[in-house]
Design a protein around this motif. Structure first.
Motif, short mmCIF file in Angstrom:
data_model
loop_
_atom_site.label_atom_id
_atom_site.label_comp_id
_atom_site.label_asym_id
_atom_site.label_seq_id
_atom_site.Cartn_x
_atom_site.Cartn_y
_atom_site.Cartn_z
N TYR A 1 -11.86 5.34 2.09
CA TYR A 1 -10.80 5.99 1.34
C TYR A 1 -9.47 5.25 1.53
O TYR A 1 -8.73 5.03 0.57
N VAL A 2 -9.18 4.83 2.75
CA VAL A 2 -7.96 4.06 3.03
C VAL A 2 -7.98 2.74 2.26
O VAL A 2 -6.96 2.33 1.71
N THR A 3 -9.13 2.10 2.18
CA THR A 3 -9.26 0.86 1.42
C THR A 3 -8.98 1.11 -0.06
O THR A 3 -8.28 0.32 -0.71
N GLN A 4 -9.50 2.22 -0.59
CA GLN A 4 -9.24 2.57 -1.98
C GLN A 4 -7.75 2.81 -2.21
O GLN A 4 -7.18 2.38 -3.21
N LEU A 5 -7.11 3.51 -1.27
CA LEU A 5 -5.68 3.78 -1.40
C LEU A 5 -4.86 2.50 -1.33
O LEU A 5 -3.86 2.36 -2.04
N ALA A 6 -5.26 1.58 -0.47
CA ALA A 6 -4.53 0.31 -0.33
C ALA A 6 -4.59 -0.51 -1.61
O ALA A 6 -3.66 -1.28 -1.91
N MET A 7 -5.67 -0.38 -2.38
CA MET A 7 -5.81 -1.14 -3.62
C MET A 7 -5.11 -0.47 -4.80
O MET A 7 -4.98 -1.07 -5.87
N ASP A 8 -4.63 0.75 -4.62
CA ASP A 8 -3.94 1.47 -5.69
C ASP A 8 -2.66 0.73 -6.04
O ASP A 8 -1.93 0.27 -5.16
N LYS A 9 -2.36 0.65 -7.32
CA LYS A 9 -1.17 -0.11 -7.76
C LYS A 9 0.14 0.54 -7.30
O LYS A 9 1.15 -0.12 -7.20
N ASN A 10 0.13 1.83 -7.00
CA ASN A 10 1.34 2.53 -6.56
C ASN A 10 1.47 2.61 -5.05
O ASN A 10 2.35 3.32 -4.55
N ASN A 11 0.62 1.94 -4.32
CA ASN A 11 0.63 2.05 -2.86
C ASN A 11 1.92 1.52 -2.25
O ASN A 11 2.33 1.98 -1.18
N GLU A 12 2.57 0.58 -2.90
CA GLU A 12 3.85 0.07 -2.38
C GLU A 12 4.90 1.18 -2.32
O GLU A 12 5.77 1.15 -1.45
#
Length: 185
Positions: free
Chosen positions: A137-148
């Motif tokens: 799940y953390v990996t999926q969140l890190a790849m999200d375009k809005n994670n910055e």
């Protein structure tokens, strides 16, 4: 001499900052807490009964399910539920249920070992059987375009580590508060 000393200090500083940066960016593996507690005063059956009492009467992470309890081996294995929070780009907080496992084993030589881990996120509460590991799940969140903007990957990692420690601390505190055996003089 002055330039040699300055060069060594600069090289040392660069090496130190590179090592610190490498630690910060590395993935830490599965989120879990494991501890082995040596206790020559604790009998296996007493420690097992105390753990069962904690799981039945003092375990605040509900809903829960006891998967396995074996008095002969001094083992208890159960699941509990906690919640983690993520933030949308608009600042709205979203909660996600997380299932974790708690494992206890009384040692035949005295003492016990326990672990809190195997965290799994339920992405859709309408489909509670569909889960992913927190690490995935953390990996999926890190790849999200809005994670910055949201930093949800770091937020979930920090919350999961904190919850593992909190659960372990709750259990250890309960085990440490057991009444002393024998008479006080």
């Amino acid at each position: 001499m002055k330039y040699t000393l300055l060069s060594f200090l600069l090289i040392g500083l660069l090496l130190l900052s590179k090592a610190a940066h490498a630690q910060e960016s590395s993935s830490g593996g599965p989120i879990q807490y494991t501890e082995k507690v040596l206790d020559d005063q604790g009998e296996t059956t007493v420690l097992y009964k105390r753990t069962v009492d904690w799981s039945e009467n003092h375990f605040p992470y509900t809903p829960k399910a006891t998967l396995k309890a074996d008095a002969g081996k001094g083992e208890v294995r159960m699941t509990g539920t906690v919640k983690i929070k993520t933030t949308s780009t608009s600042g709205q907080t979203q909660e996600h249920p997380v299932i974790f496992e708690f494992n206890f084993h009384a040692l035949p030589t005295g003492g016990y070992e326990y672990s809190v881990g195997f965290f799994r996120v339920i992405l859709d509460t309408r489909k509670p059987d569909e889960m992913v590991s927190v690490e995935e799940y953390v990996t999926q969140l890190a790849m999200d375009k809005n994670n910055e903007r949201t930093h949800n990957d770091r937020r979930v990692t920090a919350q999961s580590n904190s919850l593992a420690s909190e659960i372990a601390m709750s259990f250890r505190s309960y085990m440490n508060s057991r009444p002393a055996s024998g008479a006080v003089e």
